[in-house]
Every structure is written in C-alpha cells, then in structure tokens.
Design an enzyme around this catalytic site. Structure first.
Site, mmCIF file in Angstrom:
data_model
loop_
_atom_site.group_PDB
_atom_site.id
_atom_site.type_symbol
_atom_site.label_atom_id
_atom_site.label_comp_id
_atom_site.label_asym_id
_atom_site.label_seq_id
_atom_site.Cartn_x
_atom_site.Cartn_y
_atom_site.Cartn_z
ATOM 1 N N ARG A 179 57.086 20.621 11.346
ATOM 2 C CA ARG A 179 58.259 20.558 12.236
ATOM 3 C C ARG A 179 58.679 19.104 12.424
ATOM 4 N NH1 ARG A 179 58.822 23.307 18.240
ATOM 5 N NH2 ARG A 179 56.975 22.053 18.745
ATOM 6 N N ASP A 206 53.721 20.710 26.385
ATOM 7 C CA ASP A 206 54.370 19.759 25.501
ATOM 8 C C ASP A 206 55.681 19.342 26.132
ATOM 9 O OD1 ASP A 206 56.205 21.765 24.976
ATOM 10 O OD2 ASP A 206 55.576 22.094 22.905
#
Length: 532
Positions: free
Chosen positions: A162, A446
């Site tokens: 990613r 996150d």
C-alpha cells in the site's frame, strides 16, 4: 525537471534503493502524471463544498452506462485467488515484516501509508525490506541476539503493497524545487526494483490503493500502471490493484473505480475507519444530521454502514472482483485473559458477519487473530478459494441509505470526547517518534483512528453539541481544558524525555487542529512537517 535527494537516509543499503536509474524512473512518472494529480486534488475541495451545501451525494448520471454495462475485471492471478485472511502492518522494521510474512495469512498488506510514519529512514527501510521479501532473503537479528527468519515449513503471505495516498508529499525528494508525490515515490521505487522479479515468480506486483475520492483518481493510477509496465517491459495487466473504498464519495463510484482499473483491478476493500473519518470531513459543516456519536459506539451493524458494505460486496462480485472486509484491530494480551477472550469473541462475530455477507476475506492486525479469521472463512468457503459466485442480487442500496448517519444511534459524551483527545495525542506522539502502528489499550491504532478522533472534536465544537453525560456544550474552552487533563494523564504514563520531545508537540498540534477555525484535511500533513 531535476530530482534532488535532500538528505541521505540513515539506513544501511539505501544506495541499493536510491539508484540513479530508479530516480530517473520516478522523475519520468512525475513528468507525466504529477500535474494531473495536482488538478484532481484541487477538484476534491470543490466537490466537497458542493456536497456539504446540499447535504447530499448521488450516483453519477454521466457514468450510468458503466453501472448498467456488461463488463468484468481481469481474472485474478493464482497468487490472489484465495485471500481469506490478510495480515496488515508496516514494512518496517524488518522483524514486523518477517512476522507478517510468517503469520499464516494468505496476504500481507505491506503498509507504507497509515501504519508507517514517513520518516526518511522508514521510507527507505521499508523498500529494502520489500526488496528482501520479494527474493526470500529477508532476515533480522535483534540487539538482544534474537533471530528472525522467513519460514520454510509453510507458504509465506503474498505481499500486497500500500503506497501513500495521492495527497501526501515526499519532502526528501525534490523535483524542480517542489516535494515529490509520495504515492509515485512509494510505487515507483517498489515497482522499479521488484516488478520483473515478482512477475517472473507469479507473485506480483500487487498493490492496495488508498484514499481515492473519484474514478478519475483511479484512472490516473491505471495510467501510471500502464506507463510503468511499458517502461520496464512488463506485460500489460501484470499489476493487480485492490482499492480501499474508504471515502464517502468513492462509495458512490465503486463501479466506476473498478471499471477504470478493470485490466489491473483485483478488488475493493471496506476501509471502515477512514470511511467514518471521510464522512465527518466531507459533511463537517452540513449540520447536526451528520454528527456521529462517540466513535466506540459506531458499529458495522449501523444501517448506513451495512448499506456501504453490502453495496461493496454486490459491486465486486457482479464484476468478478474480490470484496475484502475490514480491520480487526484488537491486540491479544496474554496478561489479560478475560479481556482477550471477550475481544476475541467480538472479532469472531465481526468476521462471521463479513463471511456471511459474501466477503472473500478480511483483515487482522495481529498474527494471533489469523487462525480465528481463517476458521470463520473456512466454515463458509469450505474448499472454495473465494465466493465470487455469490452475487448478492438481493441488495439494493440508495443514496439516502448511504448517508443515513442518524441511523448510527448513540450519543456524544464527555467520556467519548476525552477518549478522542487521548487517542489523538497518544497516536500522534508515537507517530512523530517514527512508529505508525501503535497499540493503545489493546487496540492497534493507525492514522485513521487519530483522524476520526480529532475530526469528531472539530465537528462537535462547530456544531455546538451538547454532551449527553454532563450536559456541557462542546466549546473551545472545554476542549482546551480536557486536552490539558488528558495530556497530563499521558505525562504520567510515559518517559519524561519522550513526553517533552513528542507528546507535548502532539498535544499542541491536536489542540490547533481540533479548535481551529478552518478544518485541516489531513492530520498527517502538518504532522509531517515535524518528522525528520
């Protein structure tokens, strides 16, 4: 155009990544695509203003022919046929990458974005680890002498990388005096060094694409993939990309996003935390109907979240693409068996719902959760690698259902406001220290959860929300008071030097973002200015 490295990264072996040829490749990508990226980012702001003024979004009339047309994405390569469990986590440090590859999951989402603080060290170290992983050469010996090696007794997870979103800069690479586009740096370095090798082994290159807000942004990625493959002589269509549907405008363009990427598309993912953040951000000034309750009380069973996930499954399977479920963020704690047992049952219930709805797999944030997710999807899939054949023709979703935010129920409380302040400061502080995946109260946080936390506070303040548990109205003065108290609480939980170096700057930043007159689109943009 000339590319300039502003600082040599303090990573052994960096010269293997930052080669002249790799930098030339990145420069060529910028020459061709950075201008389009800039225009698309500018378009985001205009589209948001229009939606906020009306409180509405709709499926695009100009692309109705795509939604009603007969087409499908390219068939998945063998390495991506079975994705029932995906382990997520940063690609740095090496021991975390090795643990993810060894976890028993079918896929490792190697995250260069929300779970990776983008220090120059981390950016290059992640690329070195991905280089080693592609060749089965990754290893690590800790300072204490503990060795980490790739397992030989079972398959390693397939790597899906990613890169950072379109909006983020990479200040350590400058082109004509401007920071590079972080997405092109992350993709370009990985593709240049690994694409030919991964293609020769049938293991990629595969990518997860974050934060997109329109099918035109997906079209840009498709053009980047085509140009990159042509430049290195990689057969067209070798790249496979899974798109995170984690913004509210993208939820109205799922079909179009798959269509734009159809020769390179693999699937869509329900990125639940960023999706909630996007709803808050997009409709932050659209009135009380768009004020979400406390973050902890918004479940995936809320009708507007059910509409989102069921539409995703239907869209994917109609077009031959995989539907990937959301994150199980719980971190098992062997010192708290009762807490762990309760949380594991919640994880099991969440994965059972996803498997039952037709998802082909789901995410976990800790290796101990891999067997649980595997068991749940095994029960539904049996010997099949996926459930692409489950078309969900029973699902019919309207724009009104996707935007039915009041269906979440719940309340806004001072306890929730305090939790948002605590999490936002605690996460941002650790992010500033160089760690993007942070365990807070047994949850792997996150950037997405920090974004929800600080944006909820801004929205509550600007809508003068009355707190259900105290009767107080959310004001700048109240936020400042609670922020000071939660910051002092953190002072008592961390090392004094660490508190001064990272927690106090994080607290100041969160205070500015939460109470500022103008909403800042991404926490990570001003925070990045504090990262070396």
């Amino acid at each position: 155009m000339t590319i300039e490295i502003t600082d040599q990264p303090p990573v052994a072996g960096a010269e293997k990544i930052l080669t002249p040829e790799a930098l030339d490749f990145i420069e060529e990508l910028h020459r061709r695509f950075a201008g389009t990226r800039d225009k698309l980012l500018a378009d985001r702001a205009e589209h948001r203003r229009a939606a906020s003024q009306t409180g509405k979004l709709d499926f695009l009339p100009e692309t109705e022919h795509i939604r009603t047309g007969d087409w499908s994405v390219a068939p998945a390569p063998a390495a991506l046929q079975d994705r029932r469990v995906e382990m997520t986590g940063p690609a740095t440090p090496a021991k975390m990458a090795i643990n993810a590859l060894n976890s028993g999951a079918k896929v490792w989402l190697a995250d260069l974005e929300d779970a990776c603080a983008p220090s120059w060290h981390n950016v290059i170290d992640a690329q070195l680890n991905l280089y080693g992983a592609a060749r089965g050469e990754l290893s690590h010996t800790s300072a204490e002498g503990k060795e980490y090696r790739l397992r030989k007794d079972a398959p390693l997870a397939t790597v899906v990388v990613r890169p950072r979103g379109w909006h983020l800069p990479e200040k350590h690479l400058m082109l004509d005096g401007a920071p590079a586009v972080a997405a092109l740096v992350d993709f370009g370095l990985h593709f240049f060094h690994n694409a030919a090798h991964l293609a020769s082994t049938g293991q990629g290159p595969f990518y997860y694409l974050p934060k997109m807000e329109s099918h035109l942004e997906a079209r840009l990625w498709n053009e980047v993939f085509t140009a990159a493959q042509d430049a290195l002589g990689i057969p067209h269509g070798t790249v496979r990309a899974t798109v995170l549907i984690e913004t509210i405008p993208a939820a109205f363009q799922m079909e179009e996003i798959l269509y734009e990427l159809r020769e390179h598309a693999s699937g869509l993912n329900a990125g639940r935390w960023d999706y909630l953040f996007s709803i808050i951000k997009y409709f932050r000034d659209a009135g009380a109907d768009f004020v979400l309750p406390d973050r902890a009380s918004v479940s995936m069973t809320a009708p507007f979240m059910r509409a989102y996930t069921e539409l995703l499954v239907k869209t994917c399977h109609r077009r031959g693409a995989f539907a990937m479920g959301g994150m199980a963020a719980f971190i098992p704690n062997r010192r708290e068996p009762e807490t762990t047992a309760r949380a594991v049952e919640k994880v099991r219930a969440d994965k059972t719902r996803e498997a039952g709805d037709g998802f082909d797999g789901s995410w976990v944030a800790h290796p101990d959760l891999v067997p649980i997710c595997q068991e749940v999807f095994d029960d539904v899939l049996g010997d099949k690698p996926n459930q692409l054949d489950r078309l969900r023709d029973d699902v019919q979703v309207t724009p009104e259902q996707l935007l039915d935010i009041p269906s979440a129920g719940g309340e806004v409380t001072e306890a929730g406001l305090r939790l948002n302040l605590y999490v936002a400061v605690a996460y941002t502080a650790v992010w500033l220290s160089g760690n993007g995946a942070v365990a807070i109260h047994n949850l792997m946080e996150d950037a997405a959860t920090a974004e929800i936390s600080r944006s909820q506070i801004w929205q509550q303040l600007h809508n003068k929300v009355v707190l259900a548990d105290t009767g107080n109205t959310v004001t700048a003065e109240l936020v400042d008071k609670l922020l000071a108290e939660e910051t002092e609480r953190l002072r008592g939980e961390v090392d004094p030097a660490e508190f001064e170096r990272h927690y106090l700057p994080a607290s100041r930043l969160i205070g500015e973002l939460a109470t500022g007159a103008e909403f800042v689109d991404f926490l990570t943009l001003p925070a990045y200015e504090l990262v070396t």
